[in-house]
Design a protein around this motif. Structure first.
Motif, PDB file in Angstrom:
ATOM      1  N   SER A   1       0.732  -1.210   0.033  1.00  0.00           N
ATOM      2  CA  SER A   1       0.174   0.078  -0.085  1.00  0.00           C
ATOM      3  C   SER A   1       0.882   1.208   0.140  1.00  0.00           C
ATOM      4  O   SER A   1       0.490   2.111  -0.765  1.00  0.00           O
ATOM      5  CB  SER A   1      -0.934   0.184   1.156  1.00  0.00           C
ATOM      6  OG  SER A   1      -1.875  -1.058   1.133  1.00  0.00           O
TER       7      SER A   1
ATOM      8  N   ILE B   1      -1.316   4.014  -1.904  1.00  0.00           N
ATOM      9  CA  ILE B   1      -2.735   3.754  -1.341  1.00  0.00           C
ATOM     10  C   ILE B   1      -2.469   3.982   0.141  1.00  0.00           C
ATOM     11  O   ILE B   1      -2.315   3.161   1.047  1.00  0.00           O
ATOM     12  CB  ILE B   1      -3.299   2.357  -1.746  1.00  0.00           C
ATOM     13  CG1 ILE B   1      -2.825   1.834  -3.120  1.00  0.00           C
ATOM     14  CG2 ILE B   1      -4.447   2.010  -1.319  1.00  0.00           C
ATOM     15  CD1 ILE B   1      -2.953   0.294  -3.342  1.00  0.00           C
TER      16      ILE B   1
ATOM     17  N   HIS C   1      -4.143   2.599   3.387  1.00  0.00           N
ATOM     18  CA  HIS C   1      -4.104   1.259   3.892  1.00  0.00           C
ATOM     19  C   HIS C   1      -2.977   0.611   4.303  1.00  0.00           C
ATOM     20  O   HIS C   1      -2.567  -0.556   4.485  1.00  0.00           O
ATOM     21  CB  HIS C   1      -4.509   0.382   2.784  1.00  0.00           C
ATOM     22  CG  HIS C   1      -6.220   0.272   2.881  1.00  0.00           C
ATOM     23  ND1 HIS C   1      -6.799   1.419   2.316  1.00  0.00           N
ATOM     24  CD2 HIS C   1      -7.215  -0.669   2.968  1.00  0.00           C
ATOM     25  CE1 HIS C   1      -8.229   1.065   2.422  1.00  0.00           C
ATOM     26  NE2 HIS C   1      -8.112  -0.205   2.711  1.00  0.00           N
TER      27      HIS C   1
ATOM     28  N   THR D   1      -4.850  -3.789   1.895  1.00  0.00           N
ATOM     29  CA  THR D   1      -5.073  -3.339   0.669  1.00  0.00           C
ATOM     30  C   THR D   1      -5.637  -4.656  -0.065  1.00  0.00           C
ATOM     31  O   THR D   1      -4.753  -5.556  -0.081  1.00  0.00           O
ATOM     32  CB  THR D   1      -4.417  -2.453   0.266  1.00  0.00           C
ATOM     33  OG1 THR D   1      -5.193  -1.943  -0.942  1.00  0.00           O
ATOM     34  CG2 THR D   1      -3.220  -3.150  -0.381  1.00  0.00           C
TER      35      THR D   1
END
Lengths: 361, 361
Positions: free
Chosen positions: B45, B50, B53, B128
């Motif tokens: 992540s 991302i 996460h 994730t």
């Protein structure tokens, strides 16, 4: 369904509809067995209140045949096969014939192996997508179907359509007291048919459905030329609908080695080429994963709990996914299929053009 | 990513983050091998931008362990197995350990059979979702992952949450010149984290994301208690997001014989029970369906065509699905991971609480 005026409709016996559609397909050159297979798909729509995808589409299929876009005598062939996988070439046959063949192969192989995924290239429009996973459910399995289509969706941040509506459908068997779970959804916010209905009725459309030739949202169905992805815009997370459409092209065109959305002749391009539409079908045995009794008890709990959700003001109840279709089936199998006068007029005209008896009134 | 103020961030070396997270998990009682497995998911992540996460979730996992919601020494067991199917019981282990095990089994079995679907019960939060199909892509296969979660989504026409955000992720290998296809999406309009960010920053949220205690849309993150399905409302076709959430519960809880969304302890219920979260993983060989060279050429064509779509005013370009993640990876693998001061403060506090060295500044 509540969106259509039911007063202009009268009920028609399913057997009469079925027989008339079969006569039309046979007269258009489809072999009798294949005509029966194709009509079963269309009748599924009419019986399950999916009114956009049944008998009203007869003209579209007959036009495709008349224009030479359909191989009347396809030799469906195996491109590649493994214990849980199969790739088929539909030989440009009628999608309503190629796709049921492919889904039945998925079911047969899943019965042996537990799971089977079938990818199909060189097919054509396959009717309502929910027919296919429901074939699996009839035999106690779960199922999935996907198809790509000519470009009609404008991707997030884009201005022109490069992907199809690329729908998919999933079904799981129900419990002891519940209907199956059934989901059938396009990757676009709505089906194009909703825009056409608004155009016919002279009504505006919600401002999140469709875009004009510059890619801007429009509420005027006459200036709409393409559809927004599910989610509509970035704030509504349209990148998800856009991503779903690409996912469908991966499972269909990429896996089958066929034609992806943008390379399929789109609406109104007037081409007489075979579209080469691609599909994907999956089937799986529930009892390959879990014991059926606990599965059914859990499905009963989930479906009943969803339907018991306290409804928002102005709504009677929360629906289970697929409930409108199954409620529609219960009604229509007793009372017949309500057909709008305009649909009956169109079918009567087709019957005259193809010189077959008309008996729906 | 553009939504967060980058000025309060400084770059951190991935190896230092990895080592610190492993120290924390080990100190919390996770065996060293399992800690490395878990941290690989979180680092995916952080490396792929991302940011919701990765390392910012360490406190959530450590709290779950401290509260007794995680079995530190799970015995993952086979419930049922066939050539293309597998059901696992995660024995209430850390999802970051159970889920990678399950996905690797899916990949191994798919290499033999062409396709494998693995359903998992009695697990926990798995990080994730896109990590899992990307494990398949690393080995040249396609992959899919799904998980259910405690109730947070209000179904269409309903007033209270009865389903989780129920996300799923799909990835296919790229072509010769393109990144993979990667989709990772919740069935809700947005992740709950977006509402929490707005709350912290004192900003309103778009009126189609979240609902208040009466099930009505709200722009005030302080009164928001649950999320709308993708599509937001009936006009936006929220029944699709609602249906996707039920689909995920079918593939996870129903197939695995585990706990469905509504029966998982929700946010803020303060329970110390095992959540019993359920997952589903799929992996498939591309060359079980088609030859790899034509697959790669078609992926190149599709991905390049999507990116070449003329952009709408105010946008530089149309993105390919997954592009933000892969662009993020290219940046971070060279320059390190930008960590917000508030995240570093939180990790420093955790290091003090757990008495392990902190070296991220």
């Amino acid at each position: 369904m509540a969106e259509t005026d039911m007063t202009a409709r009268s009920r028609v016996a399913p057997d009469a509809m079925r027989a008339l559609m079969e006569r039309l397909f046979v007269r258009a050159g489809i072999p009798a067995d294949d005509a029966a297979t194709a009509v079963a798909v269309l009748m599924f729509s009419d019986m399950h209140a999916i009114d956009s995808h049944g008998i009203p589409r007869m003209r579209m299929y007959l036009n495709a045949i008349a224009d030479g876009r359909v191989n009347l005598h396809p030799k469906i062939s195996v491109v590649m096969e493994g214990p849980a996988t199969l790739t088929l070439d539909g030989d440009q046959g009628l999608g309503l014939v190629v796709a049921p063949f492919a889904m039945r192969r998925a079911i047969e192989k899943a019965k042996e192996t537990g799971w089977c995924t079938v990818s199909v290239r060189a097919s054509n429009h396959l009717g309502t997508l929910s027919y296919y996973p429901m074939l699996a459910v009839e035999e106690g399995l779960g199922g999935m179907s996907m198809t790509n289509a000519g470009p009609l969706m404008v991707p997030t941040f884009g201005t022109i359509p490069v992907l199809g509506t690329n729908p998919f459908s999933v079904a799981f068997p129900g419990g002891n007291h519940s209907d199956p779970f059934l989901l059938d959804m396009a990757s676009t916010s709505v089906a194009w048919g909703k825009v056409e209905i608004a155009k016919r009725e002279g009504l505006p459309i919600p401002d999140r459905w469709a875009v004009d030739k510059d890619g801007a949202f429009t509420t005027d169905p006459n200036t709409a030329v393409a559809l927004a992805p599910l989610g509509s815009d970035y704030a509504g997370r349209s990148q998800k609908g856009y991503g779903l459409a690409v996912m469908v092209d991966c499972f269909t065109a990429m896996l089958a080695g066929g034609t992806w959305s943008m390379r399929i002749p789109g609406r109104g391009t007037g081409t007489h080429d075979h579209p080469g539409t691609c599909h994907c079908f999956m089937a799986w045995r529930i009892d390959a994963f879990t014991d059926l009794e606990s599965y059914r008890a859990q499905m009963d709990d989930m479906m009943a709990t969803l339907r018991a959700t306290p409804p928002a003001p102005g709504h009677d109840a929360v629906l289970a996914p697929g409930q409108p279709e199954f409620d529609g089936y219960r009604d229509r199998s007793v009372n017949g299929v309500p057909l709008h006068q305009s649909v009956r007029d169109d079918i009567r005209a087709l019957a005259e053009e193809y010189d077959v008896p008309y008996d729906l009134d």
